[in-house]
Design a protein around this motif. Sequence first.
Motif, PDB file in Angstrom:
ATOM      1  N   GLU A   1      -1.094   3.171  -1.963  1.00 43.38           N
ATOM      2  CA  GLU A   1       0.333   3.034  -1.687  1.00 43.38           C
ATOM      3  C   GLU A   1       0.935   1.977  -2.610  1.00 43.38           C
ATOM      4  OE1 GLU A   1       1.744   5.137   0.502  1.00 43.38           O
ATOM      5  OE2 GLU A   1       3.660   4.371  -0.257  1.00 43.38           O
ATOM      6  N   GLU A   2       0.196   0.882  -2.770  1.00 37.94           N
ATOM      7  CA  GLU A   2       0.660  -0.167  -3.683  1.00 37.94           C
ATOM      8  C   GLU A   2       0.781   0.364  -5.118  1.00 37.94           C
ATOM      9  OE1 GLU A   2      -0.666  -4.391  -3.125  1.00 37.94           O
ATOM     10  OE2 GLU A   2      -2.274  -3.395  -2.004  1.00 37.94           O
TER      11      GLU A   2
ATOM     12  N   ALA B   1       1.323   3.517  -5.887  1.00 40.51           N
ATOM     13  CA  ALA B   1       2.430   4.479  -5.891  1.00 40.51           C
ATOM     14  C   ALA B   1       3.774   3.773  -5.943  1.00 40.51           C
ATOM     15  CB  ALA B   1       2.333   5.365  -4.646  1.00 40.51           C
ATOM     16  N   THR B   2       3.848   2.629  -5.296  1.00 40.45           N
ATOM     17  CA  THR B   2       5.130   1.907  -5.247  1.00 40.45           C
ATOM     18  C   THR B   2       5.258   0.911  -6.366  1.00 40.45           C
ATOM     19  OG1 THR B   2       4.106   0.296  -3.755  1.00 40.45           O
ATOM     20  CG2 THR B   2       5.274   2.146  -2.735  1.00 40.45           C
ATOM     21  N   GLY B   3       4.288   0.887  -7.279  1.00 36.65           N
ATOM     22  CA  GLY B   3       4.394   0.033  -8.442  1.00 36.65           C
ATOM     23  C   GLY B   3       4.036  -1.412  -8.211  1.00 36.65           C
ATOM     24  N   ARG B   4       3.622  -1.749  -6.985  1.00 36.59           N
ATOM     25  CA  ARG B   4       3.268  -3.143  -6.752  1.00 36.59           C
ATOM     26  C   ARG B   4       1.907  -3.506  -7.358  1.00 36.59           C
ATOM     27  NH1 ARG B   4       4.016  -3.249  -0.446  1.00 36.59           N
ATOM     28  NH2 ARG B   4       3.604  -1.058  -0.916  1.00 36.59           N
TER      29      ARG B   4
ATOM     30  N   SER C   1      -0.694  -2.341 -10.581  1.00 35.43           N
ATOM     31  CA  SER C   1      -0.845  -1.485 -11.766  1.00 35.43           C
ATOM     32  C   SER C   1      -2.121  -0.660 -11.651  1.00 35.43           C
ATOM     33  CB  SER C   1      -0.928  -2.352 -13.030  1.00 35.43           C
ATOM     34  OG  SER C   1      -2.212  -2.956 -13.093  1.00 35.43           O
TER      35      SER C   1
ATOM     36  N   ALA D   1       0.569   6.217  -9.858  1.00 34.48           N
ATOM     37  CA  ALA D   1       1.628   5.280 -10.250  1.00 34.48           C
ATOM     38  C   ALA D   1       2.881   6.006 -10.701  1.00 34.48           C
ATOM     39  CB  ALA D   1       1.111   4.360 -11.366  1.00 34.48           C
ATOM     40  N   THR D   2       2.673   7.154 -11.341  1.00 33.35           N
ATOM     41  CA  THR D   2       3.818   7.897 -11.849  1.00 33.35           C
ATOM     42  C   THR D   2       4.341   8.912 -10.848  1.00 33.35           C
ATOM     43  OG1 THR D   2       2.311   9.464 -12.860  1.00 33.35           O
ATOM     44  CG2 THR D   2       3.072   7.634 -14.235  1.00 33.35           C
ATOM     45  N   GLY D   3       3.777   8.915  -9.655  1.00 31.53           N
ATOM     46  CA  GLY D   3       4.284   9.779  -8.611  1.00 31.53           C
ATOM     47  C   GLY D   3       3.829  11.219  -8.689  1.00 31.53           C
TER      48      GLY D   3
ATOM     49  N   SER E   1       0.235  12.016  -4.746  1.00 32.79           N
ATOM     50  CA  SER E   1       0.552  11.162  -3.602  1.00 32.79           C
ATOM     51  C   SER E   1      -0.661  10.310  -3.238  1.00 32.79           C
ATOM     52  CB  SER E   1       0.916  12.039  -2.401  1.00 32.79           C
ATOM     53  OG  SER E   1      -0.248  12.622  -1.854  1.00 32.79           O
ATOM     54  N   PRO E   2      -0.436   9.140  -2.673  1.00 32.39           N
ATOM     55  CA  PRO E   2      -1.565   8.305  -2.229  1.00 32.39           C
ATOM     56  C   PRO E   2      -2.497   9.069  -1.301  1.00 32.39           C
ATOM     57  CG  PRO E   2       0.436   7.014  -2.184  1.00 32.39           C
ATOM     58  CD  PRO E   2       0.850   8.433  -2.513  1.00 32.39           C
TER      59      PRO E   2
END
Lengths: 251, 251, 251, 251, 251, 251, 251, 251
Positions: free
Chosen positions: C11-12, C14-17, C19, E14-16, E19-20
């Motif tokens: 999730e981190e 995915a949300t860019g928090r 790398s 990261a680029t969507g 999904s996680p």
Amino acid sequence: MNREQLAALLEEVATGRLSPASAVERLRHFPSEQLSFAQVDHHRALRQGYPEVVFCAGKTVEQVLGICERLEAASGTFLGTRATVEQADALGDRFERLEWNPLARTVHLPPVRASARVAPGTVLVVCAGTSDLPVAEEAAVVAAAFGHPVERLSDVGVAGLHRLMGASELLAKAAVIIVVAGMEGALPSVVGGLVGVPVIAVPTSVGYGASFGGISALLGMLNSCAAGVTVVNIDNGFGAAAAASRILRRD
Amino acid sequence: MNREQLAALLEEVATGRLSPASAVERLRHFPSEQLSFAQVDHHRALRQGYPEVVFCAGKTVEQVLGICERLEAASGTFLGTRATVEQADALGDRFERLEWNPLARTVHLPPVRASARVAPGTVLVVCAGTSDLPVAEEAAVVAAAFGHPVERLSDVGVAGLHRLMGASELLAKAAVIIVVAGMEGALPSVVGGLVGVPVIAVPTSVGYGASFGGISALLGMLNSCAAGVTVVNIDNGFGAAAAASRILRRD
Amino acid sequence: MNREQLAALLEEVATGRLSPASAVERLRHFPSEQLSFAQVDHHRALRQGYPEVVFCAGKTVEQVLGICERLEAASGTFLGTRATVEQADALGDRFERLEWNPLARTVHLPPVRASARVAPGTVLVVCAGTSDLPVAEEAAVVAAAFGHPVERLSDVGVAGLHRLMGASELLAKAAVIIVVAGMEGALPSVVGGLVGVPVIAVPTSVGYGASFGGISALLGMLNSCAAGVTVVNIDNGFGAAAAASRILRRD
Amino acid sequence: MNREQLAALLEEVATGRLSPASAVERLRHFPSEQLSFAQVDHHRALRQGYPEVVFCAGKTVEQVLGICERLEAASGTFLGTRATVEQADALGDRFERLEWNPLARTVHLPPVRASARVAPGTVLVVCAGTSDLPVAEEAAVVAAAFGHPVERLSDVGVAGLHRLMGASELLAKAAVIIVVAGMEGALPSVVGGLVGVPVIAVPTSVGYGASFGGISALLGMLNSCAAGVTVVNIDNGFGAAAAASRILRRD
Amino acid sequence: MNREQLAALLEEVATGRLSPASAVERLRHFPSEQLSFAQVDHHRALRQGYPEVVFCAGKTVEQVLGICERLEAASGTFLGTRATVEQADALGDRFERLEWNPLARTVHLPPVRASARVAPGTVLVVCAGTSDLPVAEEAAVVAAAFGHPVERLSDVGVAGLHRLMGASELLAKAAVIIVVAGMEGALPSVVGGLVGVPVIAVPTSVGYGASFGGISALLGMLNSCAAGVTVVNIDNGFGAAAAASRILRRD
Amino acid sequence: MNREQLAALLEEVATGRLSPASAVERLRHFPSEQLSFAQVDHHRALRQGYPEVVFCAGKTVEQVLGICERLEAASGTFLGTRATVEQADALGDRFERLEWNPLARTVHLPPVRASARVAPGTVLVVCAGTSDLPVAEEAAVVAAAFGHPVERLSDVGVAGLHRLMGASELLAKAAVIIVVAGMEGALPSVVGGLVGVPVIAVPTSVGYGASFGGISALLGMLNSCAAGVTVVNIDNGFGAAAAASRILRRD
Amino acid sequence: MNREQLAALLEEVATGRLSPASAVERLRHFPSEQLSFAQVDHHRALRQGYPEVVFCAGKTVEQVLGICERLEAASGTFLGTRATVEQADALGDRFERLEWNPLARTVHLPPVRASARVAPGTVLVVCAGTSDLPVAEEAAVVAAAFGHPVERLSDVGVAGLHRLMGASELLAKAAVIIVVAGMEGALPSVVGGLVGVPVIAVPTSVGYGASFGGISALLGMLNSCAAGVTVVNIDNGFGAAAAASRILRRD
Amino acid sequence: MNREQLAALLEEVATGRLSPASAVERLRHFPSEQLSFAQVDHHRALRQGYPEVVFCAGKTVEQVLGICERLEAASGTFLGTRATVEQADALGDRFERLEWNPLARTVHLPPVRASARVAPGTVLVVCAGTSDLPVAEEAAVVAAAFGHPVERLSDVGVAGLHRLMGASELLAKAAVIIVVAGMEGALPSVVGGLVGVPVIAVPTSVGYGASFGGISALLGMLNSCAAGVTVVNIDNGFGAAAAASRILRRD
């Protein structure tokens, strides 16, 4: 299913109360009962006047007492091996006629009316050293309880041959010889070379170090250079007596 | 005495041609025939589409050929284990459809009409090193000949766990897993800890020195810390496949 | 790292928090956590309604009590094998519902709400002599605690085959048979020849002299001439029950 | 010093040609001669019509030929065990009447005039598997050469009890039963439970892996749960026959 | 799944594009790949300039040739132990630079560009008798192939201590000592008492009778009265060299 | 004869008080003294700040007390292994600073002034099951007493690999790993496959039946498929620590 | 029949009171008596001034007391080995001059008048560790009781060779050397390489784990690389002393 | 450093050409040379007129030839044991005076000038069966080559005692008796009971099945009930002769 039950079933077939097909079904589900009555016949022959034998080691006083009471009720006699003092005391309190042999560790309730001798021939129990005596005595007591006359010849190890040689008449009279020895287990070879009758070797766990609890004596006996010597398990005086009884009762 | 013979005998009793007493006598001398037809029924169930299995080691080419010809005549199929090249060649000359697996040392004559699948469930044969392959392959060939789908997973010794881990999906799909390993015999413990299905461990005689011809692997498997792992004799790929078949055919 | 933690990490990302490169670093240092949640899933499946099992031999009363209290708190149930009277007494004082089987030397706290039956199929525990009973009973108690119906057949040694034959119906009904025997360990071969279901052989340390603490029985079972018999460690009634449970739960 | 020499010496004493003191000296230096004539008497009894037995393994063709020629010259008969094809061929070239049994690996020159039967009673040689046949056949040939009627019962392993059960009449007629088995060595226990006559167990080196060259079968037989079964060395068919002959000649 | 694949997957998260939750699913099915790249890193470290090692015993000439060709293609180097003359000849025909040591039974293709020394410290291989030389030489060749300087000290058995004493300077200079001995295996105790550096004992199968193929030497070394001596399998010169390399590369 | 005595003797020769011939005679009778001063030098190096180690098993309380008093007087420190509670109590009464570890069964009197660290590098003691803890703890205590930093990793048996995998960082940091395991002894193979540092395997006598008092684990470890794993005697935690110390002090 | 009886019989023949034929009959039934007087002569020679030796282990206090009283009455001396404190106390109460050595576990009643020295030559008893002392002391006490001068050299294990080297003069003076050692049993090889006199090796059961109760030391000694070292049973200090006495009394 | 070198060094000190301190340095670095000249003296004593002994088994023809040529050049004599026909042929071609004993498998080049007798006393080599002859003959040849008069007594197994008894005079004359026996290894006990001189027992690997390559005989001899019998390794005729020579040369 015993012989009587089989006869009854066949009677039903003969009288038409049971169809052959139904009889097939009933017989087919009980093969072992067919077998068992052969067994029963056989067992009956085995037990004529013989005591039942209980291996007491590892059983509680209560268990031994219970088993012996059932045997006494059924047959009027029993024989126990590897009994402890406690087991023997409890049995002695319960059975007045009990014969307790602390060296052999046997407890024996002989039948009230001694059976006729089952077979001719004396069992001679030969033993190498005094430490082998408990096993030798177990063999002697069991053979006697099975109805065979027993002689004993003790402390005739192979390092002092003159003692064994001095007993040549005793050796010559025996019908079966049980030879009990620990350490190097050489005595059965020597005895087997002197006599023509069956020789049953019993290795004992007597010794230390490389005797390995009787393995040394066991291997020595299995490799006996005297042809036709047979062997039982380490310390198994009972088994040797049972083997002797198989031989003597044979005829 | 089979079922027909018993039915005939009982028919004779029912029709009065044989007295019940005479029938008792005849039945009492043949307890084993009573037993044997239960056996036959049972055996028949065992053999539905299964090949007979011949242990070829120590037999001459002529003996193997003779036995296999009798089996083929009776059932149209046979399976031999521990076959030599000479035995395989002779069988190949005689039976065109023979399947010879030199790695597994098996010779197989599949039935002309493949039997329907006997039971669902895949047998996975896992093996630690390439030297264990002959035993693993014997297990795989026998299991397939018994009608079970077989998967193989090789060279996944415990000193390189990542190879075993990389095959987790294969492990997860198996109904029974046969794990073949020599040397320290540790692989069944690891596999047994990863899966819940039956794991049958086969020690191999692969190794040298203190592997003592497979004793080391055997002891390791008997002492497995993974609960419920069972073991067969050293190099006994056939036995493991037979055990797997008992498990899969159970239902 | 469990599934939740992995999901959070992703999730981190995915949300860019976090790398991707940092995530690689974190994941690369925790390969085993990746593994462990597969393990956890697997373990969860294994444990549905099953008691945890404690090997009590060699542990102090305090240690056994402590472990069992933790297990009870976590799962409401536990099972202990090789328990002493002292350990059982202490557990009995602490857990009112404790089931103590002195013959099997097991202590069992069944779950308050019995789990639904895990799998169909009866486990039959066959045993050669009365001295083998503790091991046989351990197998029976453990199999029952694992949720399987259990039958027992005792004192059917191979020297009196009629007793085993008389139980053919019992043998025919079992889904898995555990055969417990000491001395020469021959019973599994005979049973394995009579049935087609899985047979798990348990050698016992019963005997003396050349039984060598169960080695004789163990070797006999490993060399069984009945195909597909598998073996567990000497006296390992627990292991046999665990193997039976693997077989029955398979489907 | 034989009986004649002793008589001559005593004659000298009686006639005054030798003083008692000198006779003491001469007798005291030859104790073994005193022994030996007892031996000779005994040996003569043992050998009435019996062939001398030569263990051929490890001897050269020339050695075997030389020994057999001396035996034939002395007694008109000989028996050799563990003979190779080469040894048998050489003996066959030399002795026209030679009987060579390649399965038993025996060479036998029967006496020209068959001795009268030495003793009543049939020796039954029972064997578990076809691989045990060489050892069983050695026992059978030796027992026959020793003058005993011999019956054979083969391939009756314990995993298929119905075959043994089907031979109950054969078992019932035997005076002594020799049971030959490899692998788990369980057959003597089963036979011993079915009959009351002497049972001599012969372990064979048949098997692989944990059979350890016959140790497994040997231990199984030593631990037999059938009372009174005795055991000889691994593969020792000769010894079993010699033991059977001791039993039958006893009376 | 290697590091690149993991990075790519995380990039997708990261680029969507992923999904996680889907990433969790994919990662959860491949735990071992997570593991494997740690392994790969580790293995890479292990292999810097080291040859791959092939155990040639029991492999065909073709198998050995095939494996070595793959290794040479991948890394430019290989090392084989327990090679036969035939295997060595075939490899020599294929690889011009092959180094074949017939005493050590090793085949070595050194890398074209010798790696820099992996670690300081000399491995001294001490050996008791000339018959132990093949095992000692295997250890020496493997240690050298792993990049360590090697010294040899031969024929310094404990029955002639002056020879060992005469080499005290050699002993004093070694960083690790591998001691190879058969028979009673006493040499490691003596060496271990003279030096403070690591001593790795290699029992050999040299001897006869009660040396039992190296068991005597193995037990002697395990029971060494010199503290801190460690032991590898019988005849395992390779293993001793690998252990020495673990010690020297440690820092 | 130490260096001073030798110097004095040579001084006498130099000054003419002793003839060369007499000196030859005196030197020739004392070769061992020549040896011993090398020994003394060596021993001094070994003992810098190290405690003397006493094997307490089989010694009386008085004997242990006497030995430890002498050691304390000489060096101000001692270490005892396999100590009983009674021995520890008596030592505790005598030495106030005594450290008694009842799990490891060690008694340690650390030196008043801690010696500087003898060498860099951590010893990691890994152990398979809780029953292996006494042996593991003995290794840990001894290694610490020898001056090495020690880490512990317990209960990471191979049937639950995720626990071992979860400790990969701990494994990665160790300079030497001691792996303690009973039963099948598989843990050192797994650890040896994961790390490149020295792995010392300690089999324990934990287990029953076919574990044979640690033989199973010992054989498993000797046959480890991870190259370069070395082994010490069963239950020999002390020896493993001594070996680790030889490795770490090497440089 | 002893010499006097034989002389009397021959006198009867000489005087015509007994016919030669009757004498033949009487002599022929008593071969062993002929043997026994050779034995008696021999035994008398053996016993000149020697104590009789009783193996006390496994005997009751009463048995030991009874045997020793008979020996003292017959010869004025006795020697007991493996005596318990209770046995020693009872003997000490009965025999004032009793010498009880609790370390050697021997009880000795020396003859009132010391016999003249039986033979020249000193027995040196060398022992590896303090735990071997009971066995070494048994050897020393028995050798002294047999009339030989005895020297002792203790705690000279092979891991500290300087101690053994420091005693070279003691080694050089001995006529026979008994070397007692447990664990790896290497000391006899080292001693055997240093001296030319007879070396008798005694393995002890000292050690744990893979010492297997002395098997390790026994095998080490049987495989000694020093030519001409002979071995007795594990812990058999008595046997070593008896062998030394055979050597010294030889001339 | 030998005695001359030491004397020269001390002369340098006495004459001031070498300082005491420099001498200490030189002596301190060569402790083993100090030791070695004691060794040399000792070895010289050992070798007076004795041949060097080469164990030929496992050596190539070239190696044996090379070693023997060096020995002949140095001492004019050599003795080889366990020689093959090929080795003997090559040596015979090279050395005209070579004595090749194919039964004993020995090759002997006696010195040109026979040394004076080293010691009085005859070595008697007794052997149980004809299959034991190679080992007995090895002992006899080696003892003779060492300069001792040798007598032989063959085929006197314990199953035919009269043969041994018939040789009582031979037994009585021997100074040392070497007893060679396979199978049960009982002969040394019987001989040891008949004589008072040293008895050295040599187990042979003769036998099959449970003789386990000589283990049975070895254990029998180690457990001999005749006090003072010592034992050497299986088949080690050379070792027995070396032990006999130690005994006879003692004075």
